[in-house]
Write a protein that holds these residues in place. Structure first.
Motif, PDB file in Angstrom:
ATOM      1  N   LEU A  27      -8.829   3.291   8.592  1.00 53.96           N
ATOM      2  CA  LEU A  27      -8.135   2.341   7.916  1.00 53.96           C
ATOM      3  C   LEU A  27      -6.899   1.666   8.603  1.00 53.96           C
ATOM      4  O   LEU A  27      -6.678   0.412   8.364  1.00 53.96           O
ATOM      5  N   LEU A  28      -6.026   2.382   9.447  1.00 56.44           N
ATOM      6  CA  LEU A  28      -5.111   1.632  10.016  1.00 56.44           C
ATOM      7  C   LEU A  28      -5.453   0.800  11.035  1.00 56.44           C
ATOM      8  O   LEU A  28      -4.731  -0.436  10.987  1.00 56.44           O
ATOM      9  N   GLU A  29      -6.486   0.941  11.632  1.00 57.43           N
ATOM     10  CA  GLU A  29      -7.000   0.096  12.622  1.00 57.43           C
ATOM     11  C   GLU A  29      -7.549  -1.350  11.707  1.00 57.43           C
ATOM     12  O   GLU A  29      -7.244  -2.469  11.999  1.00 57.43           O
ATOM     13  N   LEU A  30      -8.196  -1.013  10.452  1.00 57.49           N
ATOM     14  CA  LEU A  30      -8.612  -2.409   9.744  1.00 57.49           C
ATOM     15  C   LEU A  30      -7.326  -3.039   9.240  1.00 57.49           C
ATOM     16  O   LEU A  30      -7.254  -4.311   9.351  1.00 57.49           O
ATOM     17  N   LEU A  31      -6.335  -2.494   8.893  1.00 59.45           N
ATOM     18  CA  LEU A  31      -5.136  -3.061   8.451  1.00 59.45           C
ATOM     19  C   LEU A  31      -4.472  -3.812   9.351  1.00 59.45           C
ATOM     20  O   LEU A  31      -3.952  -4.812   9.248  1.00 59.45           O
ATOM     21  N   SER A  32      -4.390  -3.276  10.813  1.00 63.43           N
ATOM     22  CA  SER A  32      -3.927  -3.830  11.773  1.00 63.43           C
ATOM     23  C   SER A  32      -4.540  -5.166  12.228  1.00 63.43           C
ATOM     24  O   SER A  32      -4.248  -6.290  12.599  1.00 63.43           O
ATOM     25  N   GLU A  33      -6.001  -5.192  11.868  1.00 61.70           N
ATOM     26  CA  GLU A  33      -6.729  -5.992  12.334  1.00 61.70           C
ATOM     27  C   GLU A  33      -6.638  -7.206  11.169  1.00 61.70           C
ATOM     28  O   GLU A  33      -6.615  -8.422  11.753  1.00 61.70           O
ATOM     29  N   LEU A  34      -6.331  -6.956   9.956  1.00 62.84           N
ATOM     30  CA  LEU A  34      -6.215  -7.964   8.982  1.00 62.84           C
ATOM     31  C   LEU A  34      -4.868  -8.491   9.321  1.00 62.84           C
ATOM     32  O   LEU A  34      -4.956 -10.006   9.040  1.00 62.84           O
ATOM     33  N   ASN A  35      -3.959  -7.844   9.660  1.00 63.72           N
ATOM     34  CA  ASN A  35      -2.639  -8.600  10.164  1.00 63.72           C
ATOM     35  C   ASN A  35      -2.735  -9.447  11.221  1.00 63.72           C
ATOM     36  O   ASN A  35      -2.359 -10.379  11.236  1.00 63.72           O
TER      37      ASN A  35
ATOM     38  N   LEU B  84       0.578  -0.810   0.042  1.00 64.85           N
ATOM     39  CA  LEU B  84       0.032   0.050   0.044  1.00 64.85           C
ATOM     40  C   LEU B  84       0.866   1.181  -0.133  1.00 64.85           C
ATOM     41  O   LEU B  84       1.605   1.567   0.857  1.00 64.85           O
ATOM     42  N   ASP B  85       0.746   1.925  -0.894  1.00 65.68           N
ATOM     43  CA  ASP B  85       1.570   3.362  -1.226  1.00 65.68           C
ATOM     44  C   ASP B  85       0.835   4.400  -0.820  1.00 65.68           C
ATOM     45  O   ASP B  85      -0.165   4.856  -1.479  1.00 65.68           O
ATOM     46  N   GLU B  86       1.186   4.849   0.628  1.00 62.27           N
ATOM     47  CA  GLU B  86       0.415   5.945   1.049  1.00 62.27           C
ATOM     48  C   GLU B  86      -1.087   5.816   1.062  1.00 62.27           C
ATOM     49  O   GLU B  86      -1.684   6.659   0.558  1.00 62.27           O
ATOM     50  N   PRO B  87      -1.522   4.630   1.799  1.00 65.23           N
ATOM     51  CA  PRO B  87      -2.779   4.607   1.802  1.00 65.23           C
ATOM     52  C   PRO B  87      -3.776   5.482   2.459  1.00 65.23           C
ATOM     53  O   PRO B  87      -4.875   5.731   2.175  1.00 65.23           O
ATOM     54  N   THR B  88      -3.234   6.655   3.314  1.00 65.18           N
ATOM     55  CA  THR B  88      -3.864   7.357   4.060  1.00 65.18           C
ATOM     56  C   THR B  88      -4.032   8.834   3.356  1.00 65.18           C
ATOM     57  O   THR B  88      -4.490   9.836   3.800  1.00 65.18           O
ATOM     58  N   THR B  89      -3.297   8.743   2.121  1.00 68.59           N
ATOM     59  CA  THR B  89      -3.423  10.006   1.444  1.00 68.59           C
ATOM     60  C   THR B  89      -4.807  10.384   0.932  1.00 68.59           C
ATOM     61  O   THR B  89      -5.674   9.644   0.632  1.00 68.59           O
ATOM     62  N   TRP B  90      -5.351  11.690   1.428  1.00 69.73           N
ATOM     63  CA  TRP B  90      -6.766  12.273   1.066  1.00 69.73           C
ATOM     64  C   TRP B  90      -7.597  11.946   1.888  1.00 69.73           C
ATOM     65  O   TRP B  90      -8.649  12.396   2.033  1.00 69.73           O
TER      66      TRP B  90
ATOM     67  N   THR C 112       0.232 -10.252   5.411  1.00 70.11           N
ATOM     68  CA  THR C 112       1.156  -9.792   5.376  1.00 70.11           C
ATOM     69  C   THR C 112       1.097  -8.191   4.538  1.00 70.11           C
ATOM     70  O   THR C 112       0.896  -8.105   3.592  1.00 70.11           O
ATOM     71  N   LEU C 113       1.390  -7.351   5.273  1.00 74.44           N
ATOM     72  CA  LEU C 113       1.282  -5.798   4.684  1.00 74.44           C
ATOM     73  C   LEU C 113       2.436  -5.158   4.761  1.00 74.44           C
ATOM     74  O   LEU C 113       3.288  -5.054   5.612  1.00 74.44           O
ATOM     75  N   ALA C 114       2.587  -4.322   3.770  1.00 79.54           N
ATOM     76  CA  ALA C 114       3.742  -3.383   3.651  1.00 79.54           C
ATOM     77  C   ALA C 114       3.187  -2.118   3.078  1.00 79.54           C
ATOM     78  O   ALA C 114       2.663  -1.828   2.050  1.00 79.54           O
ATOM     79  N   ALA C 115       3.170  -0.911   3.972  1.00 80.25           N
ATOM     80  CA  ALA C 115       2.723   0.323   3.491  1.00 80.25           C
ATOM     81  C   ALA C 115       3.914   1.363   3.598  1.00 80.25           C
ATOM     82  O   ALA C 115       4.279   1.583   4.617  1.00 80.25           O
ATOM     83  N   VAL C 116       3.688   2.239   2.761  1.00 80.62           N
ATOM     84  CA  VAL C 116       4.392   3.325   2.897  1.00 80.62           C
ATOM     85  C   VAL C 116       3.599   4.669   3.698  1.00 80.62           C
ATOM     86  O   VAL C 116       2.556   4.860   3.427  1.00 80.62           O
TER      87      VAL C 116
END
Length: 269
Positions: free
Chosen positions: A182-190, A167-173, A196-200
């Motif tokens: 979104l970050l809590e969703l990604l953390s939950e998925l992990n 995910l390249d800058e997923p919190t943009t906008w 396995t997640l990698a985000a800028v």
């Protein structure tokens, strides 16, 4: 941290646009089962690395390995079944609804001439629910705000249902509320589903709070990597960003909290 295992890694990568070399002789591992945040100043090679790891960009030198094989040995659809990518500044197709965009995430899972299956429909529904865009399903993408479009693109990646997501800058906008959602969703998925997640990420405190692993880049090289609590120091932040700061304990998550001191010392007294 115990020994790192990785399905996705780059070895001795040199990445360039024309004559401009962005990354030189870099070896990078995306650790399995972690939420990795890639941090660093603008222009240090973060987005270029993600594009290369997803096979959108070919390294000038070096190789990317996916599940033990050179990534270029896989067919494009096979890569897309294993690795999902939210690219920076993705271009929205004209005259397409939110639901149609999210449904495109199912393309890698559909054999030639196959019909839309119930599992495809469920994946699209769950992805829109997770990103809170169900009510926008029939709207055209070009009628949405920047934050709404970003959530639709994220839903498309979720609908792809890959074990690895880049995910390249997923919190943009996104406003602060949707950033946290979104970050809590990604953390939950992990944590709960093993993605396995990698985000800028540009917000250091978000990276420290939600990621389980950090990779700090500067000028195309890794200055530090590991768990946030193990590597984030005032010295590291100054080396990466040229920013003086204090590191204190986040009172909520008990992860490192970066407090900038500014470019100048405060006046005495």
């Amino acid at each position: 941290m115990s020994e790192i295992t990785s399905r996705l890694r780059g070895e001795n990568l040199t990445l360039a646009y024309g004559k401009q070399c962005i990354v030189e002789n870099l070896t990078l591992t995306i650790p399995d089962g972690h939420f990795t945040a890639i941090i660093g100043p603008n222009g240090c090679g973060k987005s270029t690395l993600l594009r290369t790891l997803s096979r959108l960009m070919t390294p000038r030198q070096g190789h990317v390995y996916l599940d033990g094989q050179l990534i270029q040995h896989y067919a494009s659809k096979e890569v897309a079944r294993r690795v999902g990518l939210l690219a920076q500044n993705a271009t929205t197709p004209e005259d397409i609804s939110v639901r149609e965009l999210v449904a495109r995430g199912r393309y890698p899972h559909q054999p030639l001439f196959s019909r839309w299956q119930p599992e495809d429909e469920q994946a699209v529904i769950r992805a829109m629910q997770a990103t809170a865009i169900t009510g926008l399903a029939q709207q055209n993408m070009d009628t949405l705000s920047g934050g709404q479009r970003q959530r639709a693109w994220i839903a498309m990646v979720l609908a792809q249902q890959t074990d690895i997501m880049l995910l390249d800058e997923p919190t943009t906008w996104l406003d602060i509320s949707h950033q946290i959602d979104l970050l809590e969703l990604l953390s939950e998925l992990n944590r709960e589903q093993g993605y396995t997640l990698a985000a800028v990420l540009h917000d250091l405190n978000h990276a420290c709070r939600y990621a389980t692993y950090l990779i700090a880049l500067r000028d195309g090289q890794i200055l530090a990597q590991g768990a946030p609590a193990d590597i984030v120091t005032a010295e590291l932040i100054e080396a990466v960003y040229g920013l003086r700061c204090m590191i204190i304990d986040d009172p909520i998550s008990h992860t490192p909290l970066v407090v900038p001191l500014g470019r100048r010392l405060p006046p005495a007294g």
